[in-house]
Design an enzyme around this catalytic site. Structure first.
Site, PDB file in Angstrom:
ATOM      1  N   PRO A   2       0.841  -1.210   0.000  1.00  0.00           N
ATOM      2  CA  PRO A   2       0.000   0.000   0.000  1.00  0.00           C
ATOM      3  C   PRO A   2       0.875   1.259   0.000  1.00  0.00           C
ATOM      4  O   PRO A   2       1.778   1.393   0.812  1.00  0.00           O
ATOM      5  CB  PRO A   2      -0.782  -0.105   1.316  1.00  0.00           C
ATOM      6  CG  PRO A   2      -0.643  -1.533   1.755  1.00  0.00           C
ATOM      7  CD  PRO A   2       0.661  -2.015   1.203  1.00  0.00           C
ATOM      8  N   GLU A   3       0.626   2.140  -0.947  1.00  0.00           N
ATOM      9  CA  GLU A   3       1.350   3.403  -1.039  1.00  0.00           C
ATOM     10  C   GLU A   3       0.450   4.524  -0.526  1.00  0.00           C
ATOM     11  O   GLU A   3      -0.700   4.285  -0.151  1.00  0.00           O
ATOM     12  CB  GLU A   3       1.755   3.662  -2.498  1.00  0.00           C
ATOM     13  CG  GLU A   3       2.711   2.618  -3.071  1.00  0.00           C
ATOM     14  CD  GLU A   3       4.144   2.799  -2.569  1.00  0.00           C
ATOM     15  OE1 GLU A   3       4.414   3.808  -1.876  1.00  0.00           O
ATOM     16  OE2 GLU A   3       4.969   1.927  -2.855  1.00  0.00           O
ATOM     17  N   HIS A  89      -5.187 -14.076   9.809  1.00  0.00           N
ATOM     18  CA  HIS A  89      -4.385 -12.884   9.492  1.00  0.00           C
ATOM     19  C   HIS A  89      -4.989 -11.594  10.034  1.00  0.00           C
ATOM     20  O   HIS A  89      -4.548 -10.513   9.668  1.00  0.00           O
ATOM     21  CB  HIS A  89      -4.184 -12.775   7.982  1.00  0.00           C
ATOM     22  CG  HIS A  89      -3.523 -13.981   7.396  1.00  0.00           C
ATOM     23  ND1 HIS A  89      -2.286 -14.429   7.828  1.00  0.00           N
ATOM     24  CD2 HIS A  89      -3.914 -14.840   6.430  1.00  0.00           C
ATOM     25  CE1 HIS A  89      -1.957 -15.513   7.143  1.00  0.00           C
ATOM     26  NE2 HIS A  89      -2.934 -15.789   6.289  1.00  0.00           N
ATOM     27  N   ARG A 107       1.466 -10.656   6.146  1.00  0.00           N
ATOM     28  CA  ARG A 107       2.922 -10.677   6.337  1.00  0.00           C
ATOM     29  C   ARG A 107       3.366 -10.003   7.637  1.00  0.00           C
ATOM     30  O   ARG A 107       4.534 -10.083   7.998  1.00  0.00           O
ATOM     31  CB  ARG A 107       3.610 -10.047   5.128  1.00  0.00           C
ATOM     32  CG  ARG A 107       3.322 -10.877   3.860  1.00  0.00           C
ATOM     33  CD  ARG A 107       4.022 -10.332   2.650  1.00  0.00           C
ATOM     34  NE  ARG A 107       5.470 -10.383   2.788  1.00  0.00           N
ATOM     35  CZ  ARG A 107       6.314  -9.919   1.879  1.00  0.00           C
ATOM     36  NH1 ARG A 107       5.841  -9.359   0.781  1.00  0.00           N
ATOM     37  NH2 ARG A 107       7.603 -10.001   2.067  1.00  0.00           N
ATOM     38  N   ARG A 151      21.037  18.020  -3.177  1.00  0.00           N
ATOM     39  CA  ARG A 151      21.201  16.569  -3.309  1.00  0.00           C
ATOM     40  C   ARG A 151      21.900  16.194  -4.610  1.00  0.00           C
ATOM     41  O   ARG A 151      21.479  16.584  -5.689  1.00  0.00           O
ATOM     42  CB  ARG A 151      19.816  15.893  -3.260  1.00  0.00           C
ATOM     43  CG  ARG A 151      19.054  16.214  -1.977  1.00  0.00           C
ATOM     44  CD  ARG A 151      19.650  15.512  -0.791  1.00  0.00           C
ATOM     45  NE  ARG A 151      19.243  14.124  -0.796  1.00  0.00           N
ATOM     46  CZ  ARG A 151      18.162  13.668  -0.175  1.00  0.00           C
ATOM     47  NH1 ARG A 151      17.394  14.491   0.514  1.00  0.00           N
ATOM     48  NH2 ARG A 151      17.857  12.396  -0.221  1.00  0.00           N
TER      49      ARG A 151
END
Ligand SMILES: [Zn+2]
Length: 271
Positions: A2-3, A89, A107, A151
């Site tokens: 998930p972003e 889960h 997970r 950067r």
């Protein structure tokens, strides 16, 4: 995984409904990435004020303290009036007077962490190094360009690192750089002010569209992976190696940058 857009879509599925609810019980399943940090029983009776998002964390504000939720690699949250008994889960239930918030995470890289306040140590440890929010006013051109100038790393790396601006995951970095016409390997410090502005707009556009797609196609966040697939269907370059660019017809190229696949159009992103 998930972003930011999926996390924001998740937030919208339950934020309004849970606001004002009182916590009735908490059920913990198997250990997640980090411990809760408080006796679950101590949270019973507290009121949920609202749900905010910071990066990929959801902040469930309580009348005393805040719960930080992270979906890790495979987590999903659902909010319903009631659930059947917890499955293998289902590792966290927040039962309230308005419904039950359940975390399913096969997970177990996800987490639910309690912090006494947003500026207390447990919260700062998780949120302290995050860059600005892409949709906030703080993501302005002056700050963005100034940070890029410092950067030396490739712009793709700098976007992914998340300490300049949060939420630009691997798919979104490739897509935003394409929209801005910037080669992913270009040093961040070499990006001019006008190009930084194009990139800033592109980051917002790509993330906003992903949230919109999630919002319009997702009724239940268990379909999160399908949503990512849907977004990919309309990707300009991501996962399209060898296929003609939608704009100029040049075959899209794929390279590796720091173990991650990067996609770009050599025609549209000359430097
Ligand atoms: Zn092109």
């Amino acid at each position: 995984m998930p972003e930011l857009p999926e996390v924001e879509v998740t937030r919208r599925t339950f934020a309004e409904r849970i606001a004002g609810a009182t916590i009735e019980a908490i059920r913990l399943g198997k250990p997640l990435r980090w411990p809760l940090g408080i006796a679950a029983q101590a949270l019973v009776g507290r009121t949920v004020l609202g749900v905010r998002r910071r990066g990929k964390y959801l902040l469930v504000d309580l009348d005393e303290g805040v719960l930080l939720l992270h979906l890790g690699m495979s987590g999903s949250l659902r909010f319903r009036d009631a659930f059947p008994a917890a499955g293998a889960h289902d590792h966290f239930d927040l039962a309230t007077t308005r419904g039950v918030l359940r975390l399913n995470d096969p997970r177990r890289f996800g987490a639910v962490v309690y912090a006494p306040a947003e500026d207390s140590a447990p919260a700062v440890k998780l949120l302290g190094r995050l860059g600005v929010e892409p949709f906030s006013d703080e993501f302005d051109l002056d700050t963005f360009h100034a940070r890029l100038r410092r950067r030396q790393a490739a712009i793709k790396h700098v976007l992914l690192a998340g300490d300049v601006v949060v939420g630009v995951g691997n798919i979104y970095a490739s897509e935003a750089l394409f929209l801005a016409g910037i080669r992913p390997t270009l040093r961040a410090s070499g990006i001019s002010r006008p190009r930084a502005e194009r990139l800033r707009q592109a980051v917002r556009q790509v993330l906003a569209r992903a949230v919109e797609r999630g919002g319009s196609t997702l009724r239940d966040f268990s379909n999160a992976h399908g949503e990512v697939g849907l977004f990919q269907l309309e990707a300009m370059v991501y996962d399209r190696a060898g296929q003609p660019c939608h704009v100029c017809g040049t075959p899209v190229r794929s390279i590796r940058q720091g173990q991650r696949a990067t996609y770009y159009c050599p025609g549209c992103q000359k430097a």
